[in-house]
Enzyme design. Structure first.
Site, mmCIF file in Angstrom:
data_model
loop_
_atom_site.group_PDB
_atom_site.id
_atom_site.type_symbol
_atom_site.label_atom_id
_atom_site.label_comp_id
_atom_site.label_asym_id
_atom_site.label_seq_id
_atom_site.Cartn_x
_atom_site.Cartn_y
_atom_site.Cartn_z
ATOM 1 N N ASP A 120 11.880 13.962 41.612
ATOM 2 C CA ASP A 120 12.340 14.345 40.298
ATOM 3 C C ASP A 120 11.663 13.748 39.201
ATOM 4 O O ASP A 120 12.006 12.609 38.832
ATOM 5 C CB ASP A 120 13.896 14.508 40.263
ATOM 6 C CG ASP A 120 14.207 15.274 38.781
ATOM 7 O OD1 ASP A 120 13.413 15.714 38.066
ATOM 8 O OD2 ASP A 120 15.386 15.522 38.587
ATOM 9 N N ARG A 122 11.173 14.460 36.302
ATOM 10 C CA ARG A 122 11.671 14.868 34.789
ATOM 11 C C ARG A 122 12.085 13.190 34.272
ATOM 12 O O ARG A 122 12.699 12.272 34.971
ATOM 13 C CB ARG A 122 12.639 15.504 34.631
ATOM 14 C CG ARG A 122 12.146 17.050 34.963
ATOM 15 C CD ARG A 122 13.276 17.954 35.143
ATOM 16 N NE ARG A 122 14.304 17.580 36.014
ATOM 17 C CZ ARG A 122 15.309 18.527 36.466
ATOM 18 N NH1 ARG A 122 15.790 19.421 35.572
ATOM 19 N NH2 ARG A 122 16.222 18.137 37.362
#
Length: 191
Positions: A120, A122
């Site tokens: 991930d 982000r």
């Protein structure tokens, strides 16, 4: 400009009234420069009502061109965006942040790993700093992602409640939602 650290700086560069079908918001546009690689990120925050009376409902939304704009059924992005705006309007106050996320490919995790990123990729430093610049110390976070909760808490913003942001799955989004649950640990009450 708000200087966060020697490796990160954030500035608000625009502000405007922003009427929508959900109600009247105030739009704030932010820039962030990451010192180490001089990477620039942009984000917007839509603010409705008085967000300082009690911890406001907040949605940190990863912008998704195919979902948000074109209504792709392969993800839940547009449905989550509309759900968040609806819930904020019903509450009478809240913040919706939207920031750019890398393009997505096969499944969210595989695409990031193929590009050499973390599963991930982000980062939530910019959204946390925007909340701080809006004067928020605590929020009710509209999210299924426990990493967002942890990131805000680590940045010094108390998450008083995690409000589920679950939308009705469809045949096209089933794989995407399962990937978020199985590989990224997203929390779903209905799955």
């Amino acid at each position: 400009m708000f200087s966060v650290s020697s490796s990160f700086a954030i500035s608000k560069h625009a502000e405007a009234d922003f009427p929508t079908r959900w109600g009247h918001f105030r739009l704030f546009a932010f820039d962030a420069i990451f010192g180490g690689d001089r990477r620039k990120e942009e984000a917007v925050a839509l603010v409705m009502g008085d967000i300082h009376v009690s911890p406001p409902l907040v949605r940190i939304h990863s912008q998704c061109l195919t979902g948000d704009v074109f209504g792709s059924l392969r993800c839940d992005c547009r449905q989550q965006l509309e759900m968040a705006l609806t819930l904020i309007a019903e509450a009478g106050a809240g913040v919706l942040q939207a920031y750019e996320l890398q393009d997505q490919g096969r499944d969210t995790v595989q695409a990031n790993e193929d590009l050499g990123f973390k599963a991930d990729h982000r980062e939530f430093q910019l959204p946390a700093e925007i909340l701080k610049s809006l004067g928020l110390k605590s929020v009710r976070l509209l999210s299924n992602n426990p990493q967002k909760v942890a990131a805000l808490e680590a940045a010094g913003i108390k998450v008083t409640e995690r409000v589920p942001c679950e939308v009705e799955p469809n045949a096209e989004s089933e794989r995407y939602l399962n990937t978020k649950k199985e590989k990224l640990g997203h929390l779903f009450n209905s799955r």
